[in-house]
Design an enzyme around this catalytic site. Structure first.
Site, PDB file in Angstrom:
ATOM      1  N   HIS A   1       4.356 -10.373   7.559  1.00 26.74           N
ATOM      2  CA  HIS A   1       3.354  -9.641   8.335  1.00 26.74           C
ATOM      3  C   HIS A   1       1.994 -10.338   8.307  1.00 26.74           C
ATOM      4  O   HIS A   1       1.046  -9.876   7.669  1.00 26.74           O
ATOM      5  CB  HIS A   1       3.254  -8.215   7.794  1.00 26.74           C
ATOM      6  N   GLU A  29       7.325  -3.817  16.899  1.00 23.75           N
ATOM      7  CA  GLU A  29       6.246  -2.916  16.471  1.00 23.75           C
ATOM      8  C   GLU A  29       5.576  -2.318  17.696  1.00 23.75           C
ATOM      9  O   GLU A  29       5.211  -3.047  18.624  1.00 23.75           O
ATOM     10  CB  GLU A  29       5.199  -3.680  15.642  1.00 23.75           C
ATOM     11  N   TYR A  47       2.942  -7.505   4.331  1.00 19.63           N
ATOM     12  CA  TYR A  47       1.697  -8.214   4.618  1.00 19.63           C
ATOM     13  C   TYR A  47       1.654  -9.480   3.767  1.00 19.63           C
ATOM     14  O   TYR A  47       2.012  -9.448   2.585  1.00 19.63           O
ATOM     15  CB  TYR A  47       0.476  -7.353   4.267  1.00 19.63           C
ATOM     16  N   TRP A  61       0.819  -1.215   0.000  1.00 16.84           N
ATOM     17  CA  TRP A  61       0.000   0.000   0.000  1.00 16.84           C
ATOM     18  C   TRP A  61       0.853   1.266   0.000  1.00 16.84           C
ATOM     19  O   TRP A  61       0.508   2.265  -0.606  1.00 16.84           O
ATOM     20  CB  TRP A  61      -0.902   0.034   1.248  1.00 16.84           C
ATOM     21  N   TRP A  75       5.398   1.923  14.519  1.00 14.24           N
ATOM     22  CA  TRP A  75       4.400   1.824  13.451  1.00 14.24           C
ATOM     23  C   TRP A  75       3.802   3.191  13.222  1.00 14.24           C
ATOM     24  O   TRP A  75       3.283   3.744  14.209  1.00 14.24           O
ATOM     25  CB  TRP A  75       3.301   0.838  13.874  1.00 14.24           C
ATOM     26  N   GLU A 120       2.157 -11.198  13.923  1.00 12.68           N
ATOM     27  CA  GLU A 120       1.227 -11.285  15.051  1.00 12.68           C
ATOM     28  C   GLU A 120       0.277 -12.469  14.913  1.00 12.68           C
ATOM     29  O   GLU A 120      -0.825 -12.328  14.361  1.00 12.68           O
ATOM     30  CB  GLU A 120       0.412  -9.986  15.187  1.00 12.68           C
ATOM     31  N   TYR A 136       0.572  -0.947  21.872  1.00 14.43           N
ATOM     32  CA  TYR A 136       0.047   0.347  21.417  1.00 14.43           C
ATOM     33  C   TYR A 136      -0.243   1.155  22.673  1.00 14.43           C
ATOM     34  O   TYR A 136      -0.978   0.701  23.568  1.00 14.43           O
ATOM     35  CB  TYR A 136      -1.176   0.143  20.494  1.00 14.43           C
ATOM     36  N   LYS A 161      -0.650   7.941   5.806  1.00 11.29           N
ATOM     37  CA  LYS A 161      -2.075   7.625   5.920  1.00 11.29           C
ATOM     38  C   LYS A 161      -2.732   8.527   6.960  1.00 11.29           C
ATOM     39  O   LYS A 161      -2.101   8.941   7.940  1.00 11.29           O
ATOM     40  CB  LYS A 161      -2.236   6.148   6.305  1.00 11.29           C
ATOM     41  N   ALA A 192      -4.688   0.479  19.662  1.00  6.40           N
ATOM     42  CA  ALA A 192      -4.325  -0.737  18.901  1.00  6.40           C
ATOM     43  C   ALA A 192      -4.915  -0.788  17.497  1.00  6.40           C
ATOM     44  O   ALA A 192      -4.438  -1.550  16.660  1.00  6.40           O
ATOM     45  CB  ALA A 192      -4.740  -1.982  19.674  1.00  6.40           C
TER      46      ALA A 192
END
Ligand code: IDC
Length: 323
Positions: A126, A251, A90, A64, A285, A164, A225, A290, A257
């Site tokens: 990922h 990460e 990913y 992306w 991260w 993860e 996070y 974005k 999160a």
């Protein structure tokens, strides 16, 4: 007079000639100065056995936001002080498993760019929506075997074999056997560091501590996070380290999160102070523009030019200051 001008021109020409293609100077935290990484006890160390801490950014999904995993973007994060870059590839969500050759080429280009910048670089398998690493163990084995062969003489490269695990994936039944298998494929070619996740989005590191992998130069990843995870997860890090488990935060986000909300800078500072006291390495991260609070760059920031403080999101204004 003419002689003076000529001699000035000659020395200027010599200086320029030495610049464009010259190798980048090695950074005190870079691979030229530190060589192959190793794990001693719970501590990440350089080739000489001296403790080394890696700090840097994770890309967003390569498929992306690949432009922010290019040479200029990596150079920019290095200019802010990073010595680590994570290539988040990913597997699901339209990533590697849907278009392996194209995404692999992108990942290799990103790794090569980081190496050219003397950075340490993580190749991150990922998994996310595909929560059980066993589901695509064959593809992972082939991929990491190829990467480890390609980079067998490159001390910069770290292998993160399952971002993860989640859903029904268990440590003993899924992640551990998967990890042993991929580790074997990597070790056939490379002694590079291998990073291993755990169930519940790489939070169940205590399960790994109860039943660790066999092998060397392994680290266990813990993801947090700042808006979601607090003291209980920090306590878990201390518990597993007391049991001898080496931890790597491959990460973390200053958001909640879901990648948004906040930003939670006070909570992030508490986390980073905690990691710093323990010499634990981390990647934040994510390096992209974005429109979400975990993103490092303001929407529309070009990848192809140097960045100033003006380009940084509130998250990165904080994070880049902690490299
Ligand atoms: C998030 C991205 C978001 C994307 C989503 C799904 O920030 O833009 O839409 O993934 O692909 C993780 C994952 C990481 C997530 C991140 C934030 O490793 O892929 O990125 N997160 O939700 N684990 C915990 C949080």
């Amino acid at each position: 007079m003419l002689e003076r001008i000529v001699s000035v021109l000659i020395s200027a020409a010599m200086l320029c000639a030495s610049l464009p293609d010259a190798a980048p100077p090695s950074s005190p935290g870079g691979a030229k100065a530190n060589g192959w990484l190793q794990v001693v006890g719970t501590q990440l160390c350089n080739e000489r056995g001296e403790p080394l801490v890696l700090h840097g950014m994770s890309s967003h999904g390569l498929h992306w936001f690949g432009q922010y995993a290019g040479r200029q973007a990596i150079m920019n994060t290095k200019a802010f002080g990073a010595n680590l870059f994570r290539v988040a590839m990913y597997t699901g969500e339209g990533g590697y498993l849907s278009q392996p050759e194209a995404i692999k080429a992108q990942a290799v280009a990103a790794v090569d760019a980081a190496v050219a910048e003397d950075m340490y670089v993580i190749i991150d398998w990922h998994i996310l929506s595909d929560g059980n690493p066993m589901a695509h163990a064959d593809e992972a084995e082939a991929f990491f075997s190829e990467m480890a062969r390609r980079y067998k003489d490159t001390p910069n490269v770290l292998y993160e074999i399952c971002n993860e695990p989640n859903g029904g994936a268990t440590w003993q039944g899924d992640v551990k056997p998967y990890a042993q298998r991929i580790l074997k494929a990597i070790r056939a070619h490379s002694r590079g560091l291998v990073l291993v996740g755990s169930p519940t989005w790489s939070q169940d590191i205590h399960l790994a501590a109860e039943d660790p992998l066999e092998g060397e130069n392994l680290l266990y990843t813990l993801h947090f996070y700042a808006g979601t995870h607090g003291q209980w997860l920090r306590d878990r890090i201390d518990e597993v380290r007391a049991r001898g488990l080496p931890v790597f935060v491959s990460e973390w986000g200053a958001s909640a999160a879901d990648g948004s909300g906040g930003v939670f800078l006070q909570e992030s500072a508490q986390w980073l102070d905690f990691l710093e006291e323990r010499h634990i390495s981390w990647a934040n991260w994510s390096l992209c523009d974005k429109n979400e609070t975990s993103a490092a760059l303001k929407p529309g920031t070009p990848a192809g030019r140097p960045w100033t403080q003006e380009d940084l999101s509130p998250s990165a204004a904080f994070v880049f200051g902690r490299f």
